[in-house]
Design a protein around this motif. Structure first.
Motif, PDB file in Angstrom:
ATOM      1  N   ASP A   8      -0.374   8.132  -3.564  1.00 24.45           N
ATOM      2  CA  ASP A   8      -0.786   7.901  -5.085  1.00 24.45           C
ATOM      3  C   ASP A   8      -2.091   8.759  -5.387  1.00 24.45           C
ATOM      4  OD1 ASP A   8      -2.280   6.390  -7.544  1.00 24.45           O
ATOM      5  OD2 ASP A   8      -0.610   5.174  -7.127  1.00 24.45           O
ATOM      6  N   ARG A   9      -2.283   9.316  -6.731  1.00 24.18           N
ATOM      7  CA  ARG A   9      -3.396  10.126  -7.015  1.00 24.18           C
ATOM      8  C   ARG A   9      -4.554   9.621  -6.932  1.00 24.18           C
ATOM      9  NH1 ARG A   9      -4.921   9.108 -12.117  1.00 24.18           N
ATOM     10  NH2 ARG A   9      -3.398   7.810 -13.334  1.00 24.18           N
ATOM     11  N   ARG A  10      -4.523   8.108  -6.896  1.00 26.02           N
ATOM     12  CA  ARG A  10      -5.744   7.157  -6.849  1.00 26.02           C
ATOM     13  C   ARG A  10      -6.306   6.919  -5.398  1.00 26.02           C
ATOM     14  NH1 ARG A  10      -3.594   2.143  -9.587  1.00 26.02           N
ATOM     15  NH2 ARG A  10      -1.587   2.915  -8.494  1.00 26.02           N
ATOM     16  N   GLY A  11      -5.254   7.298  -4.316  1.00 28.91           N
ATOM     17  CA  GLY A  11      -5.339   7.154  -2.884  1.00 28.91           C
ATOM     18  C   GLY A  11      -4.304   6.589  -2.392  1.00 28.91           C
ATOM     19  N   ASN A  12      -4.138   6.730  -1.069  1.00 29.70           N
ATOM     20  CA  ASN A  12      -2.920   6.343  -0.215  1.00 29.70           C
ATOM     21  C   ASN A  12      -2.791   4.869   0.191  1.00 29.70           C
ATOM     22  OD1 ASN A  12      -1.779   8.815  -0.943  1.00 29.70           O
ATOM     23  ND2 ASN A  12      -2.649  10.037   1.152  1.00 29.70           N
ATOM     24  N   LEU A  13      -1.843   4.452   0.484  1.00 26.71           N
ATOM     25  CA  LEU A  13      -1.634   2.887   0.894  1.00 26.71           C
ATOM     26  C   LEU A  13      -0.883   3.262   2.091  1.00 26.71           C
ATOM     27  CD1 LEU A  13      -2.151  -0.203   0.068  1.00 26.71           C
ATOM     28  CD2 LEU A  13      -0.116   0.168  -0.764  1.00 26.71           C
ATOM     29  N   LYS A  46       6.535  -6.353   9.629  1.00 26.60           N
ATOM     30  CA  LYS A  46       7.279  -6.584  10.803  1.00 26.60           C
ATOM     31  C   LYS A  46       8.195  -5.697  11.241  1.00 26.60           C
ATOM     32  CE  LYS A  46      10.944  -8.876   8.364  1.00 26.60           C
ATOM     33  NZ  LYS A  46      11.628 -10.223   7.940  1.00 26.60           N
ATOM     34  N   ASP A  47       8.651  -4.547  10.592  1.00 31.67           N
ATOM     35  CA  ASP A  47       9.547  -3.331  10.941  1.00 31.67           C
ATOM     36  C   ASP A  47       8.805  -2.258  11.610  1.00 31.67           C
ATOM     37  OD1 ASP A  47      11.529  -4.895   9.642  1.00 31.67           O
ATOM     38  OD2 ASP A  47      11.764  -3.713   7.849  1.00 31.67           O
ATOM     39  N   VAL A  48       7.543  -2.324  11.615  1.00 33.37           N
ATOM     40  CA  VAL A  48       6.646  -1.422  11.881  1.00 33.37           C
ATOM     41  C   VAL A  48       6.425  -1.523  13.658  1.00 33.37           C
ATOM     42  CG1 VAL A  48       4.477   0.198  11.960  1.00 33.37           C
ATOM     43  CG2 VAL A  48       5.718  -0.841   9.758  1.00 33.37           C
ATOM     44  N   VAL A  49       5.784  -2.455  13.918  1.00 35.67           N
ATOM     45  CA  VAL A  49       5.785  -2.754  15.338  1.00 35.67           C
ATOM     46  C   VAL A  49       6.710  -3.671  15.784  1.00 35.67           C
ATOM     47  CG1 VAL A  49       3.144  -2.439  15.286  1.00 35.67           C
ATOM     48  CG2 VAL A  49       4.261  -4.661  14.649  1.00 35.67           C
ATOM     49  N   GLY A  86       0.500   5.269  14.420  1.00 37.99           N
ATOM     50  CA  GLY A  86      -0.073   4.212  15.198  1.00 37.99           C
ATOM     51  C   GLY A  86       0.468   4.662  16.758  1.00 37.99           C
ATOM     52  N   LEU A  87      -0.242   4.130  17.848  1.00 35.13           N
ATOM     53  CA  LEU A  87       0.393   4.452  19.047  1.00 35.13           C
ATOM     54  C   LEU A  87       0.585   3.050  19.632  1.00 35.13           C
ATOM     55  CD1 LEU A  87       0.723   6.150  21.712  1.00 35.13           C
ATOM     56  CD2 LEU A  87      -1.805   5.683  22.116  1.00 35.13           C
ATOM     57  N   ILE A 141       3.500   5.040  10.267  1.00 35.61           N
ATOM     58  CA  ILE A 141       3.437   3.871   9.089  1.00 35.61           C
ATOM     59  C   ILE A 141       3.562   4.237   8.001  1.00 35.61           C
ATOM     60  CG2 ILE A 141       1.745   2.236   8.472  1.00 35.61           C
ATOM     61  CD1 ILE A 141       0.005   3.014  11.259  1.00 35.61           C
ATOM     62  N   PRO A 142       4.570   3.540   7.411  1.00 35.75           N
ATOM     63  CA  PRO A 142       4.961   3.815   5.891  1.00 35.75           C
ATOM     64  C   PRO A 142       3.818   4.299   5.014  1.00 35.75           C
ATOM     65  CG  PRO A 142       6.171   1.997   6.519  1.00 35.75           C
ATOM     66  CD  PRO A 142       5.204   2.203   7.627  1.00 35.75           C
ATOM     67  N   LYS A 143       3.731   5.403   4.195  1.00 36.72           N
ATOM     68  CA  LYS A 143       2.590   5.738   3.486  1.00 36.72           C
ATOM     69  C   LYS A 143       2.831   5.800   2.057  1.00 36.72           C
ATOM     70  CE  LYS A 143       1.145  10.020   3.667  1.00 36.72           C
ATOM     71  NZ  LYS A 143       0.346  11.228   4.024  1.00 36.72           N
TER      72      LYS A 143
END
Length: 134
Positions: free
Chosen positions: A13-18, A23-26, A85-86, A8-10
């Protein structure tokens, strides 16, 4: 289609990851999203197969194991990263177990809930898999 881990694209960021599921992931249109949490120690979830529905499972927090069976072989996948993800296509018997304390399992599904899509008995699953399935 075979089960597989999908990154999953990650966005770091120093403040926390997102992480973003678009639609391109699943490889299916998302029709339902639900999550499992507060699973007691030793409890198991799943214990069924789907006739049509595909699912994408993510460990948002903590970890758990997914036991997959295609009718001839069993694979155990540990989910413990919120940026992976699985993908579980239809036609797999699945069991979720060994939830860590505080684990959260997000499920992204290709279909809305329909009880008729569930096979809840393993012997019925084998019958469907090898005899009834077109």
């Amino acid at each position: 289609m075979k089960h597989k881990i999908i990154p999953i694209p990650k966005i770091e960021d120093r403040r926390g990851n997102l992480s973003v599921i678009e639609k391109d992931v699943v490889p299916f249109a998302i029709k339902r999203v639900y999550y499992l949490y507060d699973v007691p120690a030793g409890a198991e979830r799943g214990g069924h197969a789907h006739i049509a529905q595909h699912e994408f499972l993510i460990a948002l927090s903590g970890s758990f194991e997914v036991v997959l069976n295609n009718g001839t072989e069993t694979t155990i996948v540990t989910l413990n990263k919120p940026y992976e993800g699985l993908l579980i296509p239809n036609g797999y018997w699945r069991e979720l177990k060994n939830f860590s304390s505080g684990a959260v399992c997000l499920v992204v599904a290709s279909e809305v809930f329909e009880e008729e899509d569930y096979i809840r008995n393993y012997n019925d699953f084998l019958e469907w898999k090898f005899n009834d399935k077109p």
